[in-house]
Design a protein around this motif. Structure first.
Motif, PDB file in Angstrom:
ATOM      1  N   GLY A  59       0.829  -1.203   0.000  1.00 55.01           N
ATOM      2  CA  GLY A  59       0.000   0.000   0.000  1.00 55.01           C
ATOM      3  C   GLY A  59       0.864   1.253   0.000  1.00 55.01           C
ATOM      4  N   GLU A  60       1.888   1.240   0.846  1.00 56.60           N
ATOM      5  CA  GLU A  60       2.806   2.389   0.889  1.00 56.60           C
ATOM      6  C   GLU A  60       3.577   2.521  -0.417  1.00 56.60           C
ATOM      7  N   ALA A  61       4.071   1.373  -0.899  1.00 52.08           N
ATOM      8  CA  ALA A  61       4.893   1.390  -2.113  1.00 52.08           C
ATOM      9  C   ALA A  61       4.092   1.893  -3.311  1.00 52.08           C
ATOM     10  N   GLU A  62       2.786   1.607  -3.304  1.00 52.84           N
ATOM     11  CA  GLU A  62       1.971   2.038  -4.438  1.00 52.84           C
ATOM     12  C   GLU A  62       1.468   3.469  -4.276  1.00 52.84           C
ATOM     13  N   GLY A  63       1.823   4.105  -3.162  1.00 58.82           N
ATOM     14  CA  GLY A  63       1.546   5.535  -3.062  1.00 58.82           C
ATOM     15  C   GLY A  63       0.415   5.940  -2.136  1.00 58.82           C
ATOM     16  N   ALA A  64      -0.186   4.988  -1.439  1.00 58.69           N
ATOM     17  CA  ALA A  64      -1.234   5.361  -0.492  1.00 58.69           C
ATOM     18  C   ALA A  64      -0.571   5.853   0.800  1.00 58.69           C
ATOM     19  N   GLU A  65      -1.323   6.664   1.554  1.00 59.83           N
ATOM     20  CA  GLU A  65      -0.757   7.230   2.770  1.00 59.83           C
ATOM     21  C   GLU A  65      -1.205   6.422   3.978  1.00 59.83           C
ATOM     22  N   ARG A  66      -0.211   5.981   4.758  1.00 59.26           N
ATOM     23  CA  ARG A  66      -0.480   5.068   5.870  1.00 59.26           C
ATOM     24  C   ARG A  66      -0.582   5.833   7.183  1.00 59.26           C
TER      25      ARG A  66
END
Lengths: 480, 296
Positions: free
Chosen positions: A353-360
């Motif tokens: 999720g992080e790698a694909e650009g979503a904000e955690r």
């Protein structure tokens, strides 16, 4: 914005373990007897909150599967010939004994599974007993169930269940099967075998005839052997869509009946007129109940753009008050992840999720040193292409997407191969009904989420499987 | 002897043959492959017509048409669907002689037996026309959950259903498998009996004039094995009726159908003259359960 960490300090309030008498080792339950596996293999069941070994359990192989299926076949003749009222009375006995022993079983389940005692005590165990009580009453009324004047049982049911609700899934499988006059061979998951073995003891106390219920603890190989065994007339499975497809291929051409309850990626849709506080409670219950180890979890939050900020602020505030820790502590909201393997999967998907650009985002959260833990987490800026919006994470991870119009919400909600459940939050009645009509999901919760009842059919559309469990509908999969 | 041949021998006039075509998306295309195959009289072996030999592409096109029709057809009121199905019966009634001839040639039946089969098929449309607004109450209902909740289960159509029509019963069997699929709001891609596809292709002409929206029923003729596999493995098909498949083919198709967990109805021995029951209606229904809290 910054969310202030404002957790009240609670003294620990642990439920006592003394109520559970664990033996060092357990055998397979075949034909009314506990026996070792034919090849003598065993495995250990570990408490996911402490990594403590709880007990050693026999590991079933092909030979044991064959023995159990033959025992079930032998028992089928007399069990299916029993008057429905008598079968029903056995099930009523089981329901009552489960109620009597519910504290013990709740603690055991929390130990073996890692889920909070508040859930096992208030959700799992009451539903387990209620399920047996409900189907007990059907046993002598099958001719009135709408499946013809003389419905007959199928024979031997091979049942494979997951680790997220071990005893509840057992109840969903065994209660309707027995009420309809079938006998069963059930395989619990390898990480949560203990409550099924205690259930065997409940059957013993209830005087259930030998061979009507057989429990095989073991791994996927035992489940596969059970599904493929030619003495099995019916396969019932709850678990992953991948395994469900493999089962559908295995039974192709055999004439075996199948019901499958598989994965999900439910949309929980919040409109701008929803009462925010109630919606937040529903979102939290939807994704963090049972550590998110729920096939119908509301893992995709679809929030209307105009209230996105307000809702997310409130959600983050609420998430900051969730207590993660000892499953036996009565204050705990989120328990342990069920296994190291599952923790690795959740971790990998969150990283994707992080790698694909979503904000955690996750609240500040102290996790215990030993055991398997994952803090409640949410991702914003998620697109429909992201893996965390498409794949079932089966953990306490929420993916947040937005929409502007009801049509867009429907489009996004249905944009998944799954179709198990969905949630709608709005004050407008006509909108609820319109959305409920358009969502391709077997269960739709409007202004509520994750509610279950033995009378209410549960099961999915599309790749979430086929057949329904619960209610009158749940009998269909066990009758011809 | 065919009526056409008879009139030709009497020297009255040369008959006009019909070009049998597929029925897809409310239109009558030829196979995109340009292929046809010979269809012969089941008794005499005489040539009857060339039927389109559908390709895998034709099958995919039919699925696209069927998917497009789902929203409108499943969204129509049950009363409306009932009237449309009844309209099919009305249209068929006026074409009984044509279908009796086609069925007689297709199945080697006497004129009287073929006429009885067609009558039964007309009546079957009427039977299913009446079911459209009743099945919901029969299989759905309120669930008495232990808490303050409104809780209602209703049946909904699965979506696009591929139907392998029976090989032996080219018309009554065909109607018996297609009508229940669309009665419940699904749309259908039908693979006609391989050896005797003409009644099915003619049924398309009836459907086109019966207010059945285009794409709700799509009829393909050709080699069952060739068309069925792409349908069984198609990711946008929700269910498959294997009635017209046998033995190894049925196993192969069920295995392929597992890829997206299609609802599968396996082949079994059928008596098309018996009371149909509701099994073919419920086969293509999903149960949706809606919860809502009760409170003031």
């Amino acid at each position: 914005m910054t969310v202030k960490h404002q957790m009240f300090e609670y003294a620990p309030a642990p439920e006592s373990r003394a109520v559970v008498d664990l033996a060092p080792s357990y055998g397979l339950f075949i034909d009314g007897e506990f026996t070792e596996a034919a090849d003598g293999r065993v495995f250990k069941s570990v408490s996911p909150s402490s990594e403590e070994v709880l007990a050693e359990v026999a590991r079933a192989g092909e030979e044991d599967v064959d023995r159990a299926v033959r025992a079930a076949r032998k028992a089928f003749t007399s069990w299916s010939a029993l008057p429905g009222a008598e079968r029903g009375k056995y099930l009523f006995r089981i329901a009552r004994i489960l109620q009597e022993r519910s504290r013990e079983l709740a603690v055991l389940e929390s130990l073996d599974n890692g889920k909070p005692i508040r859930e096992t005590r208030d959700v799992d165990l009451p539903l387990v007993a209620a399920h047996f009580f409900y189907y007990a009453g059907w046993a002598d009324k099958l001719a009135h169930a709408g499946f013809g004047p003389e419905p007959r049982p199928l024979g031997v049911a091979g049942q494979v269940i997951p680790w997220n609700f071990p005893l509840l899934m057992l109840a969903w499988k065994i209660a309707p099967a027995l009420a309809a006059g079938n006998t069963v061979v059930l395989k619990p998951a390898e990480t949560t075998p203990l409550s099924a073995l205690f259930f065997a003891d409940v059957c013993r106390q209830a005087g259930l005839p030998h061979g009507v219920v057989n429990i095989l603890t073991g791994y996927g190989d035992a489940g596969a052997a059970l599904v493929a065994h030619e003495g099995v007339d019916k396969v019932a499975f709850t678990g992953s869509t991948e395994v469900g497809k493999a089962i559908a291929r295995t039974v192709a051409g055999t004439g075996k009946r199948v019901t499958l309850e598989l994965g999900g990626k439910a949309a929980n849709i919040v409109f701008d007129d929803a009462p925010i506080d109630q919606a937040v409670e529903g979102i939290v219950n939807g994704i963090f109940f049972n550590q998110g180890h729920v096939c119908c979890a509301g893992s995709r939050l679809l929030v209307q753009e105009s209230v996105q900020e307000e809702l997310l602020d409130a959600l983050k505030r609420r998430m900051s008050t969730l207590r993660v820790g000892d499953p036996l502590d009565k204050n705990t909201d989120i328990g342990a992840i069920n296994s190291a393997e599952q923790l690795a999967r959740i971790t990998a998907l969150a990283e994707a999720g992080e790698a694909e650009g979503a904000e955690r985002w996750a609240p500040a959260c102290d996790l215990p040193e030993s055991g398997y833990w994952f803090a409640p987490t949410l991702f914003t800026g998620v697109t429909q292409a992201h893996r965390i919006a498409r794949e079932e994470i089966f953990g306490p991870v929420l993916s947040v997407l937005t929409f502007r119009t009801p049509a867009e919400a429907v489009e996004k909600a249905n944009n998944t191969p799954y179709g198990l459940s969905a949630g709608i939050w709005t004050e407008k009645g006509s909108r609820i009904l319109s959305m409920a009509n358009k969502l391709r999901a077997g269960v739709v919760w409007a202004n509520t989420f994750n509610k279950f009842d033995p009378t209410s059919p549960f099961g999915g559309y599309k790749e979430s499987g086929y057949g329904r469990e619960g209610g009158r509908h749940g009998l269909e999969g066990y009758l011809k | 002897m065919k009526a056409t041949e008879k009139s030709e021998q009497q020297g009255t006039r040369l008959s006009v043959f019909k070009t049998y075509k597929l029925y897809v998306g409310g239109k009558f295309p030829r196979s995109e492959s340009g292929r046809v195959y010979e269809v012969t009289d089941s008794k005499s072996g005489a040539w009857l017509a060339n039927a389109p030999l559908s390709s895998r592409k034709d099958a995919r096109d039919a699925v696209v048409a069927a998917r497009k029709a789902v929203a409108g057809w499943s969204g129509a009121t049950a009363y409306n669907r009932g009237q449309v199905l009844y309209r099919v019966a009305e249209m068929l009634e006026g074409r009984r002689e044509q279908f009796a001839r086609e069925v007689a040639e297709a199945e080697g039946l006497s004129k009287a037996r073929a006429a009885a089969v067609v009558d039964a098929a007309v009546d079957r449309w009427v039977w299913y026309a009446g079911w459209t607004d009743k099945i919901t109450q029969v299989v759905g209902g309120a669930n008495p959950v232990a808490g303050p909740f409104f809780n209602l289960s209703t049946p909904e159509p699965a979506g696009v259903v591929a139907v392998l029509a029976p090989q032996d019963s080219s018309f009554l069997g065909l109607v018996s498998v297609v009508a229940p699929v669309i009665a419940t709001g699904n749309t259908a891609v039908v693979v006609a009996s391989e050896r005797a596809p003409l009644p099915a292709l003619s049924l398309g002409e009836v459907l086109a004039t019966s207010d059945v929206p285009g794409g709700v029923v799509n009829v393909l003729s050709g080699r069952t094995a060739e068309i069925a596999l792409p349908l069984a493995s198609h990711q946008d098909v929700n269910g498959i009726d294997l009635t017209g498949a046998a033995g190894e083919l049925a196993v192969e198709l069920e295995t392929a159908a597992a890829e997206n967990l299609k609802r599968v109805r396996r082949p079994s021995s059928e008596d098309w003259t018996a009371d149909p029951g509701i099994g073919r209606l419920t086969a293509w229904l999903e149960t949706k359960t809606v919860w809502h809290p009760i409170g003031v």
